[in-house]
Design a protein around this motif. Structure first.
Motif, mmCIF file in Angstrom:
data_model
loop_
_atom_site.group_PDB
_atom_site.id
_atom_site.type_symbol
_atom_site.label_atom_id
_atom_site.label_comp_id
_atom_site.label_asym_id
_atom_site.label_seq_id
_atom_site.Cartn_x
_atom_site.Cartn_y
_atom_site.Cartn_z
ATOM 1 N N UNK A 13 -5.398 2.508 -1.367
ATOM 2 C CA UNK A 13 -6.485 1.773 -0.654
ATOM 3 C C UNK A 13 -6.702 0.396 -1.312
ATOM 4 N N UNK A 14 -6.391 0.130 -2.726
ATOM 5 C CA UNK A 14 -6.849 -0.967 -3.391
ATOM 6 C C UNK A 14 -8.251 -0.659 -3.646
ATOM 7 N N UNK A 15 -8.541 -1.692 -4.735
ATOM 8 C CA UNK A 15 -10.240 -1.588 -4.963
ATOM 9 C C UNK A 15 -10.574 -2.597 -5.758
ATOM 10 N N UNK A 16 -11.780 -2.768 -6.108
ATOM 11 C CA UNK A 16 -12.460 -3.951 -6.922
ATOM 12 C C UNK A 16 -12.477 -3.373 -8.467
ATOM 13 N N UNK A 17 -11.882 -3.771 -9.215
ATOM 14 C CA UNK A 17 -12.086 -3.625 -10.652
ATOM 15 C C UNK A 17 -13.283 -4.377 -11.426
ATOM 16 N N UNK A 56 -4.842 13.730 -9.730
ATOM 17 C CA UNK A 56 -4.738 12.384 -9.569
ATOM 18 C C UNK A 56 -5.965 11.545 -8.816
ATOM 19 N N UNK A 57 -7.024 11.585 -9.379
ATOM 20 C CA UNK A 57 -8.236 10.982 -8.470
ATOM 21 C C UNK A 57 -8.138 9.572 -8.327
ATOM 22 N N UNK A 58 -7.232 8.979 -9.181
ATOM 23 C CA UNK A 58 -6.664 7.496 -9.078
ATOM 24 C C UNK A 58 -5.942 7.184 -7.598
ATOM 25 N N UNK A 59 -5.606 8.384 -6.930
ATOM 26 C CA UNK A 59 -4.665 8.174 -5.943
ATOM 27 C C UNK A 59 -5.390 7.195 -4.772
ATOM 28 N N UNK A 60 -6.572 7.419 -4.532
ATOM 29 C CA UNK A 60 -7.153 6.709 -3.333
ATOM 30 C C UNK A 60 -7.306 5.323 -3.724
ATOM 31 N N UNK A 61 -7.402 5.041 -4.939
ATOM 32 C CA UNK A 61 -7.537 3.627 -5.554
ATOM 33 C C UNK A 61 -6.145 2.968 -5.166
ATOM 34 N N UNK A 62 -5.108 3.784 -5.470
ATOM 35 C CA UNK A 62 -3.769 3.252 -5.377
ATOM 36 C C UNK A 62 -3.332 3.134 -4.043
ATOM 37 N N UNK A 108 6.416 2.626 -6.458
ATOM 38 C CA UNK A 108 5.312 2.158 -7.144
ATOM 39 C C UNK A 108 5.394 2.057 -8.783
ATOM 40 N N UNK A 109 6.336 2.914 -9.390
ATOM 41 C CA UNK A 109 6.541 3.084 -10.815
ATOM 42 C C UNK A 109 5.634 4.088 -11.353
ATOM 43 N N UNK A 136 -7.879 -5.466 -6.953
ATOM 44 C CA UNK A 136 -6.657 -4.628 -7.212
ATOM 45 C C UNK A 136 -5.959 -4.228 -5.903
ATOM 46 N N UNK A 137 -4.879 -5.021 -5.540
ATOM 47 C CA UNK A 137 -4.360 -4.414 -4.257
ATOM 48 C C UNK A 137 -3.938 -3.187 -4.019
ATOM 49 N N UNK A 138 -3.821 -2.832 -2.782
ATOM 50 C CA UNK A 138 -3.413 -1.415 -2.443
ATOM 51 C C UNK A 138 -1.917 -1.516 -2.445
ATOM 52 N N UNK A 139 -1.290 -0.353 -2.973
ATOM 53 C CA UNK A 139 -0.145 0.078 -3.107
ATOM 54 C C UNK A 139 0.004 1.313 -2.388
ATOM 55 N N UNK A 140 -0.119 1.422 -0.921
ATOM 56 C CA UNK A 140 -0.078 2.655 -0.156
ATOM 57 C C UNK A 140 1.326 3.235 -0.565
ATOM 58 N N UNK A 141 1.034 4.617 -0.477
ATOM 59 C CA UNK A 141 2.379 5.579 -0.678
ATOM 60 C C UNK A 141 2.243 6.704 0.644
#
Length: 156
Positions: A93-97, A85-91, A49-50, A123-128
């Motif tokens: 599953x994606x989300x609406x910013x 990493x609370x943002x992990x779910x957003x990464x 993902x980077x 913001x598209x999902x980048x599943x890991x």
């Protein structure tokens, strides 16, 4: 014509008992071998993902679950620590910013709730985690190999 065979099966019963004991003791190491394959896959997915802050990568874990395990059955969880990493779910599953984000002087990302975007941005999902499921066959192979090694008296 008849044939009579007298056999002492005590040795076979002892062997079967020993195999059962070895299999029970091997459950946790076998489950950990499978979890390691999945953990490695998740870490690789996060790396692809980077890196922005590295919090997501540092939050990936595997842990033995006492609650979900029993005698002869071991369960491991592979996931990310939601507090680190609370943002992990957003990464994942994606989300609406809806608001602007900015990088603070402390190197952390913040949402400016006083600055809404003119229109929400998807913001598209980048599943890991989910793509690591493709490694289930390899994880099963690792578990079976560890189980057989331990049942056959290999080193722990």
């Amino acid at each position: 014509m008849s044939l009579t065979i007298n056999a002492n099966l005590g040795g076979i019963e002892n062997l079967l008992d020993e195999l059962a004991d070895n299999a029970e003791e091997a459950a946790r190491p076998a489950a950990q071998a499978a979890a390691q394959v999945l953990y490695d896959a998740v870490k690789l997915n996060v790396a692809s993902i980077g890196r922005v802050t590295g919090n997501l990568d540092r939050s990936i874990y595997q842990v033995y679950s006492r609650d979900d395990s029993a005698q002869g059955r071991a369960t491991y969880h592979v996931s990310w620590n939601h507090k680190k990493a609370p943002h992990g779910w957003l990464v994942e599953n994606g989300h609406l910013q809806k608001y602007k984000v900015y990088l603070g002087k402390d190197g952390k990302w913040y949402t400016d709730k006083k600055a809404p975007l003119p229109s929400p941005k998807h913001v598209g999902a980048r599943p890991f985690v989910r793509p690591a499921q493709a490694q289930f066959p390899a994880a099963l192979d690792a578990a079976v190999a560890e189980l057989l090694k331990r049942i056959n008296g290999g080193p722990p």
